[in-house]
Design a protein around this motif. Structure first.
Motif, PDB file in Angstrom:
ATOM      1  N   MET A  72       0.825  -1.207   0.000  1.00  0.00           N
ATOM      2  CA  MET A  72       0.000   0.000   0.000  1.00  0.00           C
ATOM      3  C   MET A  72       0.864   1.263   0.000  1.00  0.00           C
ATOM      4  N   GLU A  73       1.988   1.249   0.716  1.00  0.00           N
ATOM      5  CA  GLU A  73       2.907   2.387   0.655  1.00  0.00           C
ATOM      6  C   GLU A  73       3.393   2.583  -0.775  1.00  0.00           C
ATOM      7  N   TYR A  74       3.782   1.495  -1.404  1.00  0.00           N
ATOM      8  CA  TYR A  74       4.304   1.550  -2.764  1.00  0.00           C
ATOM      9  C   TYR A  74       3.242   2.073  -3.727  1.00  0.00           C
ATOM     10  N   PHE A  75       2.016   1.586  -3.545  1.00  0.00           N
ATOM     11  CA  PHE A  75       0.911   2.032  -4.395  1.00  0.00           C
ATOM     12  C   PHE A  75       0.668   3.530  -4.210  1.00  0.00           C
ATOM     13  N   ASN A  76       0.733   3.998  -2.971  1.00  0.00           N
ATOM     14  CA  ASN A  76       0.563   5.426  -2.712  1.00  0.00           C
ATOM     15  C   ASN A  76       1.692   6.243  -3.338  1.00  0.00           C
ATOM     16  N   TYR A  77       2.923   5.735  -3.283  1.00  0.00           N
ATOM     17  CA  TYR A  77       4.044   6.421  -3.931  1.00  0.00           C
ATOM     18  C   TYR A  77       3.805   6.524  -5.444  1.00  0.00           C
ATOM     19  N   LEU A  78       3.299   5.452  -6.039  1.00  0.00           N
ATOM     20  CA  LEU A  78       2.991   5.495  -7.475  1.00  0.00           C
ATOM     21  C   LEU A  78       1.912   6.531  -7.768  1.00  0.00           C
ATOM     22  N   LYS A  79       0.905   6.605  -6.901  1.00  0.00           N
ATOM     23  CA  LYS A  79      -0.162   7.588  -7.081  1.00  0.00           C
ATOM     24  C   LYS A  79       0.388   9.015  -6.987  1.00  0.00           C
ATOM     25  N   ILE A  80       1.266   9.245  -6.029  1.00  0.00           N
ATOM     26  CA  ILE A  80       1.846  10.579  -5.866  1.00  0.00           C
ATOM     27  C   ILE A  80       2.756  10.908  -7.046  1.00  0.00           C
ATOM     28  N   GLN A  81       3.478   9.917  -7.532  1.00  0.00           N
ATOM     29  CA  GLN A  81       4.320  10.121  -8.715  1.00  0.00           C
ATOM     30  C   GLN A  81       3.463  10.549  -9.909  1.00  0.00           C
ATOM     31  N   LYS A  82       2.340   9.878 -10.086  1.00  0.00           N
ATOM     32  CA  LYS A  82       1.419  10.228 -11.174  1.00  0.00           C
ATOM     33  C   LYS A  82       0.845  11.623 -10.944  1.00  0.00           C
ATOM     34  N   ALA A  83       0.533  11.947  -9.690  1.00  0.00           N
ATOM     35  CA  ALA A  83       0.013  13.277  -9.359  1.00  0.00           C
ATOM     36  C   ALA A  83       1.040  14.359  -9.712  1.00  0.00           C
ATOM     37  N   CYS A  84       2.308  14.097  -9.459  1.00  0.00           N
ATOM     38  CA  CYS A  84       3.365  15.058  -9.805  1.00  0.00           C
ATOM     39  C   CYS A  84       3.406  15.283 -11.316  1.00  0.00           C
ATOM     40  N   GLN A  85       3.191  14.233 -12.081  1.00  0.00           N
ATOM     41  CA  GLN A  85       3.151  14.379 -13.533  1.00  0.00           C
ATOM     42  C   GLN A  85       1.964  15.252 -13.944  1.00  0.00           C
ATOM     43  N   TYR A  86       0.801  15.010 -13.341  1.00  0.00           N
ATOM     44  CA  TYR A  86      -0.376  15.817 -13.655  1.00  0.00           C
ATOM     45  C   TYR A  86      -0.150  17.278 -13.262  1.00  0.00           C
ATOM     46  N   LEU A  87       0.464  17.496 -12.090  1.00  0.00           N
ATOM     47  CA  LEU A  87       0.723  18.861 -11.653  1.00  0.00           C
ATOM     48  C   LEU A  87       1.716  19.565 -12.574  1.00  0.00           C
ATOM     49  N   SER A  88       2.656  18.799 -13.102  1.00  0.00           N
ATOM     50  CA  SER A  88       3.688  19.378 -13.972  1.00  0.00           C
ATOM     51  C   SER A  88       3.185  19.694 -15.368  1.00  0.00           C
ATOM     52  N   PHE A  89       2.329  18.848 -15.906  1.00  0.00           N
ATOM     53  CA  PHE A  89       2.007  18.950 -17.331  1.00  0.00           C
ATOM     54  C   PHE A  89       0.557  19.278 -17.651  1.00  0.00           C
ATOM     55  N   THR A  90      -0.276  19.464 -16.627  1.00  0.00           N
ATOM     56  CA  THR A  90      -1.673  19.827 -16.892  1.00  0.00           C
ATOM     57  C   THR A  90      -2.081  20.994 -16.001  1.00  0.00           C
ATOM     58  N   ALA A  91      -3.205  21.577 -16.314  1.00  0.00           N
ATOM     59  CA  ALA A  91      -3.771  22.646 -15.492  1.00  0.00           C
ATOM     60  C   ALA A  91      -4.928  22.105 -14.656  1.00  0.00           C
ATOM     61  N   MET A  92      -4.981  20.808 -14.491  1.00  0.00           N
ATOM     62  CA  MET A  92      -6.047  20.146 -13.752  1.00  0.00           C
ATOM     63  C   MET A  92      -6.112  20.653 -12.308  1.00  0.00           C
ATOM     64  N   SER A  93      -7.309  20.820 -11.780  1.00  0.00           N
ATOM     65  CA  SER A  93      -7.451  21.222 -10.385  1.00  0.00           C
ATOM     66  C   SER A  93      -7.030  20.066  -9.473  1.00  0.00           C
ATOM     67  N   VAL A  94      -6.732  20.398  -8.227  1.00  0.00           N
ATOM     68  CA  VAL A  94      -6.307  19.376  -7.273  1.00  0.00           C
ATOM     69  C   VAL A  94      -7.420  18.355  -7.057  1.00  0.00           C
ATOM     70  N   LYS A  95      -8.655  18.818  -7.059  1.00  0.00           N
ATOM     71  CA  LYS A  95      -9.794  17.915  -6.889  1.00  0.00           C
ATOM     72  C   LYS A  95      -9.883  16.935  -8.052  1.00  0.00           C
ATOM     73  N   GLU A  96      -9.763  17.442  -9.285  1.00  0.00           N
ATOM     74  CA  GLU A  96      -9.792  16.581 -10.476  1.00  0.00           C
ATOM     75  C   GLU A  96      -8.638  15.582 -10.453  1.00  0.00           C
ATOM     76  N   LEU A  97      -7.473  16.114 -10.115  1.00  0.00           N
ATOM     77  CA  LEU A  97      -6.269  15.299 -10.084  1.00  0.00           C
ATOM     78  C   LEU A  97      -6.419  14.158  -9.079  1.00  0.00           C
ATOM     79  N   ALA A  98      -6.902  14.474  -7.889  1.00  0.00           N
ATOM     80  CA  ALA A  98      -7.092  13.451  -6.852  1.00  0.00           C
ATOM     81  C   ALA A  98      -8.055  12.373  -7.351  1.00  0.00           C
ATOM     82  N   PHE A  99      -9.143  12.806  -7.964  1.00  0.00           N
ATOM     83  CA  PHE A  99     -10.116  11.856  -8.502  1.00  0.00           C
ATOM     84  C   PHE A  99      -9.489  10.990  -9.593  1.00  0.00           C
ATOM     85  N   ARG A 100      -8.651  11.592 -10.423  1.00  0.00           N
ATOM     86  CA  ARG A 100      -8.007  10.896 -11.538  1.00  0.00           C
ATOM     87  C   ARG A 100      -7.073   9.786 -11.065  1.00  0.00           C
TER      88      ARG A 100
END
Length: 169
Positions: A72-100
């Motif tokens: 579960m820690e590893y899965f959460n790290y993967l989720k955060i890694q993906k979130a960093c990509q979304y934050l870097s390359f999209t204008a998605m809101s934090v709410k949208e990003l979390a849902f994604r």
């Protein structure tokens, strides 16, 4: 009879080897791929263990031994890694990003992101945009590439060239 049994056990070691064989890293890699393929979903530990065809306890033990993290820690790290990509390359809101990435509570996501990254998602995006602005600033844009063949003599040539073009001189 015992002697023949002993001899055959020496010749056919694989059939007589009763040592507990640990699953290969392929199993762990397979589960990591499963996690990446399902990053947008809520995946339980039971589903991960079922994917690896192991009991939950044994799966957790093997996974932690191979990766140094619980599944579960590893899965959460993967989720955060993906979130960093979304934050870097999209204008998605934090709410949208979390849902994604499969986290339906944006406040929980923000707390988890802050805990793992040391900064909030909005501050992370702000820092990225500031560093991009620095890279795309007029000073950086007017600097010539130091890898050009005529610039190879000095690492300071781009800065000198900029100063020469400056209207203040």
């Amino acid at each position: 009879m015992s002697f023949y049994h002993f001899l055959s056990s020496m010749i056919y070691t694989e059939q007589f080897n009763w040592e507990k064989k640990e699953p290969s890293t392929d199993t762990v890699e397979s589960v990591i791929n499963f996690m990446q393929d399902n990053i947008e979903k809520i995946v339980t530990l039971k589903e991960m263990a079922d994917h690896s065809q192991m009991s939950v306890t044994y799966f957790c033990k093997i996974f932690k031994k191979k990766t140094g993290h619980t599944p579960m820690e590893y899965f959460n790290y993967l989720k955060i890694q993906k979130a960093c990509q979304y934050l870097s390359f999209t204008a998605m809101s934090v709410k949208e990003l979390a849902f994604r990435i499969g986290i339906h509570d944006q406040y929980y996501f923000s707390r988890m992101f802050s805990r793992l990254m040391g900064t909030s998602p909005s501050d992370y995006r702000k820092r990225l945009s500031e560093s991009n602005n620095l890279v795309n600033s007029p000073i950086a844009a007017n600097m010539e590439d130091p890898s050009d063949s005529h610039q190879k003599n000095s690492a300071y040539q781009p800065m000198i060239a900029k100063l020469k073009r400056s209207p203040q001189s």
